[in-house]
Design a protein around this motif. Sequence first.
Motif, PDB file in Angstrom:
ATOM      1  N   ALA A  59     -10.477  -4.771   3.998  1.00  0.00           N
ATOM      2  CA  ALA A  59     -10.321  -3.693   3.015  1.00  0.00           C
ATOM      3  C   ALA A  59      -8.863  -3.256   2.918  1.00  0.00           C
ATOM      4  O   ALA A  59      -8.367  -2.975   1.814  1.00  0.00           O
ATOM      5  N   SER A  60      -8.167  -3.208   4.054  1.00  0.00           N
ATOM      6  CA  SER A  60      -6.757  -2.803   4.039  1.00  0.00           C
ATOM      7  C   SER A  60      -5.907  -3.826   3.302  1.00  0.00           C
ATOM      8  O   SER A  60      -5.012  -3.469   2.527  1.00  0.00           O
ATOM      9  N   ILE A  61      -6.178  -5.109   3.548  1.00  0.00           N
ATOM     10  CA  ILE A  61      -5.431  -6.151   2.832  1.00  0.00           C
ATOM     11  C   ILE A  61      -5.690  -6.045   1.334  1.00  0.00           C
ATOM     12  O   ILE A  61      -4.766  -6.175   0.515  1.00  0.00           O
ATOM     13  N   ALA A  62      -6.943  -5.809   0.982  1.00  0.00           N
ATOM     14  CA  ALA A  62      -7.268  -5.654  -0.442  1.00  0.00           C
ATOM     15  C   ALA A  62      -6.532  -4.455  -1.035  1.00  0.00           C
ATOM     16  O   ALA A  62      -6.029  -4.519  -2.171  1.00  0.00           O
ATOM     17  N   MET A  63      -6.456  -3.355  -0.260  1.00  0.00           N
ATOM     18  CA  MET A  63      -5.741  -2.183  -0.745  1.00  0.00           C
ATOM     19  C   MET A  63      -4.255  -2.481  -0.906  1.00  0.00           C
ATOM     20  O   MET A  63      -3.620  -2.053  -1.879  1.00  0.00           O
ATOM     21  N   VAL A  64      -3.655  -3.215   0.052  1.00  0.00           N
ATOM     22  CA  VAL A  64      -2.240  -3.568  -0.051  1.00  0.00           C
ATOM     23  C   VAL A  64      -1.997  -4.424  -1.289  1.00  0.00           C
ATOM     24  O   VAL A  64      -1.039  -4.201  -2.054  1.00  0.00           O
ATOM     25  N   LEU A  65      -2.865  -5.425  -1.498  1.00  0.00           N
ATOM     26  CA  LEU A  65      -2.700  -6.289  -2.675  1.00  0.00           C
ATOM     27  C   LEU A  65      -2.847  -5.482  -3.959  1.00  0.00           C
ATOM     28  O   LEU A  65      -2.088  -5.689  -4.926  1.00  0.00           O
ATOM     29  N   LEU A  66      -3.817  -4.574  -3.982  1.00  0.00           N
ATOM     30  CA  LEU A  66      -3.992  -3.733  -5.160  1.00  0.00           C
ATOM     31  C   LEU A  66      -2.761  -2.866  -5.392  1.00  0.00           C
ATOM     32  O   LEU A  66      -2.305  -2.709  -6.536  1.00  0.00           O
ATOM     33  N   ILE A  99       0.269  -3.565  -4.469  1.00  0.00           N
ATOM     34  CA  ILE A  99       1.369  -4.422  -4.932  1.00  0.00           C
ATOM     35  C   ILE A  99       1.290  -4.615  -6.435  1.00  0.00           C
ATOM     36  O   ILE A  99       2.292  -4.516  -7.162  1.00  0.00           O
ATOM     37  N   VAL A 100       0.076  -4.877  -6.913  1.00  0.00           N
ATOM     38  CA  VAL A 100      -0.096  -5.065  -8.358  1.00  0.00           C
ATOM     39  C   VAL A 100       0.224  -3.769  -9.103  1.00  0.00           C
ATOM     40  O   VAL A 100       0.958  -3.772 -10.103  1.00  0.00           O
ATOM     41  N   VAL A 101      -0.329  -2.644  -8.592  1.00  0.00           N
ATOM     42  CA  VAL A 101      -0.062  -1.352  -9.251  1.00  0.00           C
ATOM     43  C   VAL A 101       1.417  -1.013  -9.196  1.00  0.00           C
ATOM     44  O   VAL A 101       2.006  -0.536 -10.182  1.00  0.00           O
ATOM     45  N   SER A 102       2.044  -1.284  -8.048  1.00  0.00           N
ATOM     46  CA  SER A 102       3.475  -0.982  -7.902  1.00  0.00           C
ATOM     47  C   SER A 102       4.308  -1.813  -8.857  1.00  0.00           C
ATOM     48  O   SER A 102       5.330  -1.340  -9.385  1.00  0.00           O
ATOM     49  N   LEU A 150      11.175   3.025  -1.527  1.00  0.00           N
ATOM     50  CA  LEU A 150      10.680   3.685  -0.331  1.00  0.00           C
ATOM     51  C   LEU A 150       9.402   4.472  -0.611  1.00  0.00           C
ATOM     52  O   LEU A 150       8.470   4.483   0.210  1.00  0.00           O
ATOM     53  N   PHE A 151       9.347   5.114  -1.763  1.00  0.00           N
ATOM     54  CA  PHE A 151       8.149   5.855  -2.126  1.00  0.00           C
ATOM     55  C   PHE A 151       6.937   4.930  -2.266  1.00  0.00           C
ATOM     56  O   PHE A 151       5.850   5.207  -1.740  1.00  0.00           O
ATOM     57  N   LEU A 152       7.139   3.805  -2.978  1.00  0.00           N
ATOM     58  CA  LEU A 152       6.025   2.873  -3.171  1.00  0.00           C
ATOM     59  C   LEU A 152       5.591   2.235  -1.860  1.00  0.00           C
ATOM     60  O   LEU A 152       4.390   2.067  -1.598  1.00  0.00           O
ATOM     61  N   LEU A 153       6.579   1.881  -1.016  1.00  0.00           N
ATOM     62  CA  LEU A 153       6.224   1.319   0.280  1.00  0.00           C
ATOM     63  C   LEU A 153       5.471   2.331   1.142  1.00  0.00           C
ATOM     64  O   LEU A 153       4.486   1.993   1.813  1.00  0.00           O
ATOM     65  N   GLY A 154       5.944   3.568   1.132  1.00  0.00           N
ATOM     66  CA  GLY A 154       5.253   4.603   1.892  1.00  0.00           C
ATOM     67  C   GLY A 154       3.851   4.856   1.381  1.00  0.00           C
ATOM     68  O   GLY A 154       2.905   5.027   2.164  1.00  0.00           O
ATOM     69  N   MET A 155       3.711   4.880   0.051  1.00  0.00           N
ATOM     70  CA  MET A 155       2.392   5.091  -0.532  1.00  0.00           C
ATOM     71  C   MET A 155       1.464   3.937  -0.181  1.00  0.00           C
ATOM     72  O   MET A 155       0.285   4.133   0.166  1.00  0.00           O
ATOM     73  N   THR A 156       1.969   2.696  -0.249  1.00  0.00           N
ATOM     74  CA  THR A 156       1.146   1.534   0.094  1.00  0.00           C
ATOM     75  C   THR A 156       0.714   1.580   1.546  1.00  0.00           C
ATOM     76  O   THR A 156      -0.459   1.351   1.877  1.00  0.00           O
ATOM     77  N   ALA A 157       1.651   1.881   2.449  1.00  0.00           N
ATOM     78  CA  ALA A 157       1.312   1.963   3.871  1.00  0.00           C
ATOM     79  C   ALA A 157       0.309   3.079   4.137  1.00  0.00           C
ATOM     80  O   ALA A 157      -0.638   2.915   4.917  1.00  0.00           O
TER      81      ALA A 157
END
Length: 453
Positions: free
Chosen positions: A17-24, A26-29, A158-165
């Motif tokens: 689920a976490s990998i799926a969220m990261v991939l999602l 990435i696409v949204v970002s 940094l904002f997008l990376l923080g939000m993704t993490a």
Amino acid sequence: MRARLRRSLRTRLALLASIAMVLLNIVVSAFVLYGTRDEARDIRSLEVSGKALRVLMLVKKYQLPRLLEPDGLDGIQVIDPDGHPVTWTQSLAGAPRQTTAIPRPDQANDDAELCDLPAFPGTCKIVVALRAYQPDGTWVIYAFEPTVPWYVSPQVILFLLGMTAGLAAVTWLGVSRVVHRTLAPVGSITTRLAEITAGGGGMRVPVPDTDDELRALAETANETLERLEAAMRQQEIAIERQRRFAGDASHDLRSPITAMRTQVEEAMLHPEDTDWQATGTEVLASLDRLQAIVSDLLTLTKLDADAPSRREHVDLGELVVTETTRPRTKRVITHAQESVVIMGDRLQLVRLLTNLLDNAERHAETRIDVTARQEGGEAVLEVLDDGAGIAPAQRELVFERFTRLDDARSRDIGGTGLGLPIAREIATAHQGTLTIEDSDTGARFVLRIPVSG
């Protein structure tokens, strides 16, 4: 091991689920960066246009200096109506015209993102072009500014990376917690099943409070365990019944054999004083009893094995009339309705009626009443004697194999103790019932079998 497997499953699901969220993310970002960069580029173009507009006002007022202040831009270049640079910032001093791509013919003001310009090789610039219409012709003012990078700015990255993490972490914790709570009933069910397998207790698993597939699974498991428990009880009853039957059969078979052995041994001890005719008669009587028991045992074995039998249309009334005409020691009164047709094995039905008549004959005082009739969709056969009757508490016991009741209805006056059990087995094989019902006098045996359609 089971706990480790559950944790492993929880970890795998949370990781997935976490990998799926990261991939999602990435696409949204990517879409966010694309939209943000376009917006930032438009804003920067407006800022560059505002600075170039001040130069255009100088052209309009004929106050254009030879060297322009950059005003925070990478460069400004003014082109006269003949197409030659006439004024510039220090970074473009003496440089040729940088581009003719803009402004386009139908645009008074234009902007574009251009790369590898003569004064800026290997880079891309936001270029704003403004037309200034003068009496001597059209002047063009170019202003150059660095383009917006793909990441817009380090703060955005940094904002997008923080939000993704953060979202990945929240997803990990949420999924892990949900899976843990979801699998908790499975763990309880598994533990309970292991305890049942290990040997003991009530065969039930805990049912979770949730209304989902796990509850349905637990309820189905309990239904299955309930059927299994019932089957085990039936098996235990059957084993106990077989054990008791084997003991009773051994005893009843041993009795005539022992009697014959005793008779023969006594005769052989005093052969000269023995009445061999009487001894032979006694031995034959014991053999007849032994043969009857063995014959009944074979019949029960076939019935227990559900051996196939020949089925045909049988008129129960005609069968009763035929079988009751044979002479007996007690008077038999028949009440037979015509055309009471059932589907069955005629020989087995004759055996059933004969067993009931034999039983009634042994216990009747003077008469036996036999009735055959149809009630609704059932054929009913009644055999009633005027003997001592059977107490309600013992009415099912008489259908047990080798059952002994009181002296008034014991089988030591000729029965094998298997006649009534055989009769009930035959009734059951014909999808019918054989019971003892209330009567004013004697015992009233009632057979009910569905009539033939």
